[in-house]
Design a protein around this motif. Structure first.
Motif, PDB file in Angstrom:
ATOM      1  N   ASP A   1       0.874   7.161  -5.253  1.00 27.65           N
ATOM      2  CA  ASP A   1       0.228   6.600  -6.444  1.00 27.65           C
ATOM      3  C   ASP A   1       0.935   7.050  -7.720  1.00 27.65           C
ATOM      4  OD1 ASP A   1      -1.559   5.221  -4.860  1.00 27.65           O
ATOM      5  OD2 ASP A   1      -3.162   6.707  -5.077  1.00 27.65           O
TER       6      ASP A   1
ATOM      7  N   LYS B   1       5.194   1.072 -12.481  1.00 26.82           N
ATOM      8  CA  LYS B   1       4.465   0.212 -13.422  1.00 26.82           C
ATOM      9  C   LYS B   1       4.896   0.472 -14.860  1.00 26.82           C
ATOM     10  CE  LYS B   1       0.224  -0.585 -10.851  1.00 26.82           C
ATOM     11  NZ  LYS B   1      -1.223  -0.405 -10.803  1.00 26.82           N
TER      12      LYS B   1
ATOM     13  N   ASP C   1       4.514  -0.845   1.332  1.00 29.33           N
ATOM     14  CA  ASP C   1       3.639  -1.917   0.844  1.00 29.33           C
ATOM     15  C   ASP C   1       2.782  -1.440  -0.322  1.00 29.33           C
ATOM     16  OD1 ASP C   1       4.681  -3.733   2.642  1.00 29.33           O
ATOM     17  OD2 ASP C   1       3.013  -3.557   4.061  1.00 29.33           O
ATOM     18  N   ARG C   2       2.367  -0.191  -0.291  1.00 27.65           N
ATOM     19  CA  ARG C   2       1.586   0.370  -1.403  1.00 27.65           C
ATOM     20  C   ARG C   2       2.430   0.366  -2.687  1.00 27.65           C
ATOM     21  NH1 ARG C   2      -2.949   3.833  -0.643  1.00 27.65           N
ATOM     22  NH2 ARG C   2      -3.568   4.901  -2.554  1.00 27.65           N
TER      23      ARG C   2
ATOM     24  N   ARG D   1       5.081  -1.605  -3.196  1.00 20.27           N
ATOM     25  CA  ARG D   1       5.301  -3.019  -3.548  1.00 20.27           C
ATOM     26  C   ARG D   1       4.107  -3.554  -4.347  1.00 20.27           C
ATOM     27  NH1 ARG D   1       7.421  -3.291   2.123  1.00 20.27           N
ATOM     28  NH2 ARG D   1       9.648  -3.689   1.932  1.00 20.27           N
ATOM     29  N   HIS D   2       2.915  -3.203  -3.918  1.00 19.18           N
ATOM     30  CA  HIS D   2       1.707  -3.642  -4.615  1.00 19.18           C
ATOM     31  C   HIS D   2       1.685  -3.086  -6.043  1.00 19.18           C
ATOM     32  CE1 HIS D   2      -2.410  -4.935  -5.217  1.00 19.18           C
ATOM     33  NE2 HIS D   2      -2.693  -3.703  -5.623  1.00 19.18           N
TER      34      HIS D   2
ATOM     35  N   ASP E   1       3.795  -5.081  -8.254  1.00 19.89           N
ATOM     36  CA  ASP E   1       3.529  -6.527  -8.199  1.00 19.89           C
ATOM     37  C   ASP E   1       4.636  -7.273  -7.460  1.00 19.89           C
ATOM     38  OD1 ASP E   1       1.086  -6.331  -9.609  1.00 19.89           O
ATOM     39  OD2 ASP E   1       2.160  -6.335 -11.530  1.00 19.89           O
ATOM     40  N   GLY E   2       5.149  -6.635  -6.416  1.00 18.51           N
ATOM     41  CA  GLY E   2       6.174  -7.262  -5.590  1.00 18.51           C
ATOM     42  C   GLY E   2       7.572  -7.207  -6.168  1.00 18.51           C
TER      43      GLY E   2
END
Length: 170
Positions: A54, A61, A83-84, A86-87, A90-91
């Motif tokens: 995180d 971000k 995947d976390r 990537r999320h 926002d890809g």
């Protein structure tokens, strides 16, 4: 991405220099409890890794929020971890997977004297590692290449991903 000793930091620093993006050492984002646990020879659990992932997601971000990319070293051993991230992006994220034989990784880890990760944890990382086969936006490179070749292949692979129309953090 890759297990300890794969060269994530060294390659990441080179890629950051080439791209003009900042380099962020993912190990520096670990909570103190994680570093202490690993230094004592205990592998991290999924629960241990989530706050770390995180924190990395926040860095991604922030870099995207100000319109620049970043190069971040992170083991990203499982697809769920990737995947976390990537999320969080926002890809807009690509991975360079540095892959190599256990013997080479052991040798590299054994030669380091300034890192908290003991050689004894390599096997647990290798057991946890889920190869990114078939995942989108992953450039896989063997660490049996020279550093210059690895950086060239990484840069070329990342450029090809971007040329295919994707938008990434770096």
């Amino acid at each position: 991405m890759g297990v300890s000793g794969s060269g994530k930091s060294t390659v990441g620093e080179c890629l950051a220099e080439l791209s003009g993006a900042p380099f962020v050492e993912g190990d520096h984002l670990h909570p103190a409890e994680n570093v202490e646990k690993m230094a004592r020879g205990f592998p991290l659990t999924d629960e241990d890794r989530m706050p770390w992932l995180d924190r990395i997601g926040i860095v991604i971000k922030e870099a995207l929020g100000i319109g620049r990319g970043a190069v971040i070293s992170c083991s990203s051993l499982k697809r769920a971890y990737r995947d976390r991230l990537r999320h969080a992006a926002d890809g807009r994220l690509a991975f360079v997977f540095l892959d190599g034989p256990r013997e080479v990784l052991l040798s590299r880890m054994g030669a380091r004297h300034d890192h908290f990760m003991p050689v004894s944890l390599l096997d647990s990382q290798l057991q946890t590692l889920e190869l990114p086969v078939g995942e989108p936006d992953v450039v896989s490179i063997s660490i049996d290449n020279s550093l210059e070749r690895i950086v060239y292949l990484a840069r070329d692979g990342l450029e090809n991903i971007v040329l295919l129309g994707e938008k990434h953090a770096g």
